[in-house]
Design a protein around this motif. Structure first.
Motif, PDB file in Angstrom:
ATOM      1  N   THR A 102       0.808  -1.218   0.000  1.00 40.17           N
ATOM      2  CA  THR A 102       0.000   0.000   0.000  1.00 40.17           C
ATOM      3  C   THR A 102       0.842   1.269   0.000  1.00 40.17           C
ATOM      4  N   GLN A 103       2.020   1.253   0.637  1.00 41.64           N
ATOM      5  CA  GLN A 103       2.870   2.444   0.699  1.00 41.64           C
ATOM      6  C   GLN A 103       4.325   2.057   0.441  1.00 41.64           C
ATOM      7  N   PRO A 104       4.631   1.641  -0.774  1.00 40.88           N
ATOM      8  CA  PRO A 104       5.998   1.176  -1.064  1.00 40.88           C
ATOM      9  C   PRO A 104       7.054   2.267  -0.937  1.00 40.88           C
ATOM     10  N   ASN A 105       6.660   3.533  -1.059  1.00 44.87           N
ATOM     11  CA  ASN A 105       7.631   4.635  -1.011  1.00 44.87           C
ATOM     12  C   ASN A 105       7.770   5.259   0.378  1.00 44.87           C
ATOM     13  N   LEU A 106       7.106   4.707   1.360  1.00 45.03           N
ATOM     14  CA  LEU A 106       7.210   5.232   2.722  1.00 45.03           C
ATOM     15  C   LEU A 106       8.657   5.125   3.211  1.00 45.03           C
ATOM     16  N   PRO A 107       9.215   6.198   3.802  1.00 44.63           N
ATOM     17  CA  PRO A 107      10.595   6.102   4.313  1.00 44.63           C
ATOM     18  C   PRO A 107      10.725   4.994   5.357  1.00 44.63           C
ATOM     19  N   ARG A 108      11.749   4.156   5.185  1.00 45.94           N
ATOM     20  CA  ARG A 108      12.011   3.046   6.112  1.00 45.94           C
ATOM     21  C   ARG A 108      13.488   3.058   6.472  1.00 45.94           C
ATOM     22  N   GLY A 109      13.773   3.013   7.748  1.00 46.50           N
ATOM     23  CA  GLY A 109      15.166   2.949   8.181  1.00 46.50           C
ATOM     24  C   GLY A 109      15.741   1.554   8.096  1.00 46.50           C
ATOM     25  N   PHE A 110      14.865   0.550   7.906  1.00 44.76           N
ATOM     26  CA  PHE A 110      15.294  -0.846   7.825  1.00 44.76           C
ATOM     27  C   PHE A 110      14.271  -1.599   6.993  1.00 44.76           C
ATOM     28  N   LYS A 111      14.731  -2.537   6.166  1.00 44.82           N
ATOM     29  CA  LYS A 111      13.827  -3.376   5.386  1.00 44.82           C
ATOM     30  C   LYS A 111      14.121  -4.849   5.666  1.00 44.82           C
ATOM     31  N   VAL A 112      13.054  -5.632   5.785  1.00 46.72           N
ATOM     32  CA  VAL A 112      13.199  -7.060   6.055  1.00 46.72           C
ATOM     33  C   VAL A 112      13.948  -7.715   4.898  1.00 46.72           C
ATOM     34  N   PRO A 113      15.058  -8.399   5.176  1.00 47.21           N
ATOM     35  CA  PRO A 113      15.739  -9.137   4.103  1.00 47.21           C
ATOM     36  C   PRO A 113      14.920 -10.376   3.724  1.00 47.21           C
ATOM     37  N   GLY A 114      15.039 -10.777   2.473  1.00 55.19           N
ATOM     38  CA  GLY A 114      14.327 -11.980   2.047  1.00 55.19           C
ATOM     39  C   GLY A 114      12.829 -11.806   1.955  1.00 55.19           C
ATOM     40  N   TYR A 115      12.366 -10.549   1.791  1.00 54.16           N
ATOM     41  CA  TYR A 115      10.930 -10.306   1.637  1.00 54.16           C
ATOM     42  C   TYR A 115      10.452 -10.933   0.320  1.00 54.16           C
ATOM     43  N   PRO A 116       9.251 -11.565   0.255  1.00 54.29           N
ATOM     44  CA  PRO A 116       8.249 -11.726   1.327  1.00 54.29           C
ATOM     45  C   PRO A 116       8.366 -13.034   2.093  1.00 54.29           C
ATOM     46  N   VAL A 117       9.460 -13.785   1.863  1.00 49.67           N
ATOM     47  CA  VAL A 117       9.578 -15.103   2.489  1.00 49.67           C
ATOM     48  C   VAL A 117       9.640 -14.995   4.004  1.00 49.67           C
ATOM     49  N   VAL A 118      10.430 -14.044   4.526  1.00 48.81           N
ATOM     50  CA  VAL A 118      10.595 -13.931   5.982  1.00 48.81           C
ATOM     51  C   VAL A 118       9.276 -13.616   6.697  1.00 48.81           C
ATOM     52  N   PRO A 119       8.490 -12.611   6.249  1.00 44.27           N
ATOM     53  CA  PRO A 119       7.203 -12.383   6.931  1.00 44.27           C
ATOM     54  C   PRO A 119       6.262 -13.580   6.866  1.00 44.27           C
ATOM     55  N   VAL A 120       6.226 -14.280   5.722  1.00 43.25           N
ATOM     56  CA  VAL A 120       5.358 -15.459   5.601  1.00 43.25           C
ATOM     57  C   VAL A 120       5.817 -16.558   6.557  1.00 43.25           C
ATOM     58  N   LEU A 121       7.127 -16.793   6.631  1.00 43.62           N
ATOM     59  CA  LEU A 121       7.650 -17.795   7.561  1.00 43.62           C
ATOM     60  C   LEU A 121       7.346 -17.407   9.005  1.00 43.62           C
ATOM     61  N   SER A 122       7.440 -16.122   9.310  1.00 48.37           N
ATOM     62  CA  SER A 122       7.137 -15.660  10.661  1.00 48.37           C
ATOM     63  C   SER A 122       5.703 -16.007  11.044  1.00 48.37           C
ATOM     64  N   VAL A 123       4.755 -15.734  10.146  1.00 45.08           N
ATOM     65  CA  VAL A 123       3.357 -16.062  10.414  1.00 45.08           C
ATOM     66  C   VAL A 123       3.188 -17.573  10.585  1.00 45.08           C
ATOM     67  N   ALA A 124       3.865 -18.346   9.726  1.00 43.02           N
ATOM     68  CA  ALA A 124       3.735 -19.811   9.789  1.00 43.02           C
ATOM     69  C   ALA A 124       4.276 -20.356  11.107  1.00 43.02           C
ATOM     70  N   PHE A 125       5.429 -19.868  11.552  1.00 40.16           N
ATOM     71  CA  PHE A 125       6.009 -20.334  12.820  1.00 40.16           C
ATOM     72  C   PHE A 125       5.116 -19.945  13.996  1.00 40.16           C
TER      73      PHE A 125
END
Length: 498
Positions: free
Chosen positions: A436-459
């Motif tokens: 929804t907001q791909p251009n929002l300023p971020r000081g850190f980005k999850v590496p391995g997106y979107p695999v890491v967030p999906v794995l987090s939900v699964a665990f």
């Protein structure tokens, strides 16, 4: 005949309940309320800290990286290590080491997601604010309810264990103990846990003095607890016997999963870091770093202490053992002085955990009160101390009553459920916000997106599956009560931002 004044703007219709439930709070509004701009990413916050005054309803930005990292470590180390081994080892046997690894992997995946959202939305409220901004008001309120459960019950569960180590210290150092009726957990020989209630009161007194004072005191206590755990590991490994690790998994993988689900509440410190978003200097940089530092330190100490404990003592002895780690030191050395030092360190450590967890709950209530989903008095800030004083005492009374009268074993699993649900929503929020907001300023980005967030939900879902049915029933009852509050009060009083 129309009564409207010619040329006057038409009244804006009040959104219906459905629209309010789906309303997402703009991130620009969240950040503006915290006293900074979305572009500055902390410059305004630093200016506010330099003036040393809290604005109307604003918290003061006085916390740096070292103090924030100590908040994460302080809220985490002290729960899973100092007394939860007594309940998790009987479930998994020596394989409790694997349980800690499984919980740490889940927490690590989620920590990366927390780091991204904390850098993009550097405000108080933790996953409540993240959910409100990404998934809507109704989901945000539900997550807020989970957080209030998670923090309130966790603080109570930790405080319950304080009396056990206090008694162990009195016994070894001075030769006397407090009566079991007022020192033992309810349901385990005690009637009312007075030390736990006293501990909560002391934490509240410190918290109302100010966030900087509380963070500094916590940092000192964190240093003490880490030194004490180093002492335990060094001595514990001198009594290590490989035979104590056999059979390694007497209750199978189901036991490992059950123990991992139970001890997961001990990783609550990762969420506690993000509750301090409006009191941190340069939050876009500081918060992700603090989360990652806290995770690394906590995981290392958890695994080392668990390995030393199950190697020094047969797994069948852990169940029902008061102040278990201090007792292990006494058995290994044949002397009481290491146990005295460890018990004293545990007393300081559990104080630190209780302090930070109560702090986190007050900041979540502060944010929900500011949004109007709870009475606005929760967002009142003292002009003298820059802290939500009334809010803090309300939390303290609730936590003290739970700690004094509710058995520990009925608290830990309920906290794990709330933590896992909140962690799952944070991981989903990362995916939603990227879309929804791909251009929002971020000081850190999850590496391995979107695999890491999906794995987090699964665990997280897997660990939720491992909880007992009684936990599901209690959690369902809590959510039902939250729904009553939401539809009876929150949906009608919440502030709506365009």
């Amino acid at each position: 005949m129309s009564t409207e004044t010619p040329g006057a703007p038409s009244p804006v219709p009040t959104p219906g309940i459905g629209a309010r439930m789906l309303h997402r709070k703009p991130i620009s509004a969240l950040i503006a309320e915290s006293g900074q701009s979305i572009e500055e990413g902390g410059a305004a916050a630093a200016q506010e800290a330099a003036h040393g005054e809290a604005g109307h309803g604003h918290l003061r930005r006085t916390i740096g990286l070292a103090q924030l990292s100590a908040i994460g470590i302080g809220a985490t180390i002290g729960t899973g290590i100092f007394f939860v081994l007594n309940t998790s080892v009987p479930e998994a046997g020596p394989a409790v080491i694997v349980s800690f690894v499984l919980a740490a992997i889940t927490a690590g995946l989620t920590a990366l997601c927390y780091a991204e959202l904390a850098s993009a939305i550097p405000v108080s409220g933790s996953s409540y604010s993240y959910a409100y901004a990404t998934l809507g008001q109704a989901v945000g309120f539900g997550v807020g309810a989970c957080l209030l459960l998670e923090y309130g019950v966790s603080a109570s569960a930790v405080a319950v264990g304080w009396g056990q180590y206090l008694n162990e210290f009195f016994s070894d150092a001075f030769g006397f103990s407090l009566p079991e009726a007022i020192a033992a957990p309810p349901g385990d020989g005690g009637v009312v846990n007075v030390p736990a209630m006293v501990l909560v009161g002391l934490c509240c007194l410190l918290l109302v003095r100010g966030a900087r004072e509380s963070a500094t005191a916590n940092a000192v206590m964190v240093a003490i607890k880490l030194l004490v755990l180093v002492l335990f590991v060094c001595i514990g490994f001198t009594g290590f016997h490989s035979g104590n690790l056999h059979p390694f998994a007497p209750l199978g993988f189901a036991g490992i999963t059950s123990a991992a689900s139970s001890i997961f509440f001990s990783f609550i410190g990762l969420d506690a870091v993000s509750t301090a978003g409006e009191e941190v200097r340069n939050p876009r940089r500081t918060m992700p770093l603090a989360i990652i530092i806290a995770l690394g330190v906590v995981t290392l100490f958890y695994i080392l202490v668990a390995l030393a404990a199950v190697g020094a003592q047969k797994w069948t002895i852990f169940q029902g053992q008061d102040a278990g780690l201090a007792q292990i030191l006494k058995n290994v050395t044949g002397s009481s002085w290491p146990a005295v030092m460890f018990s004293l360190g545990a007393i300081v450590s559990i104080f630190s955990v209780t302090l930070v967890v109560i702090y986190g709950q007050t900041r979540i209530l502060y944010t929900m009160g500011r949004d109007g989903v709870l009475p606005r008095r929760f967002a009142e800030v003292s002009p003298r101390t820059g802290t939500p004083v009334w809010n803090t005492w309300v939390v303290g009374i609730g936590v003290a009553l739970l700690a004094g009268f509710v058995p520990l074993d009925e608290l830990a699993d309920l906290t794990s459920m709330g933590t896992l649900v909140a962690f799952s929503v944070v991981s989903i929020g990362v995916i939603v916000l990227r879309r929804t907001q791909p251009n929002l300023p971020r000081g850190f980005k999850v590496p391995g997106y979107p695999v890491v967030p999906v794995l987090s939900v699964a665990f997280c879902a897997y660990l939720i599956y491992g909880l007992h049915w009684q936990t599901y029933a209690a959690f369902g009852a809590w959510l039902a009560g939250a729904a009553v509050v939401y539809f009876g009060y929150s949906v009608r009083h919440a502030k709506l931002h365009s």
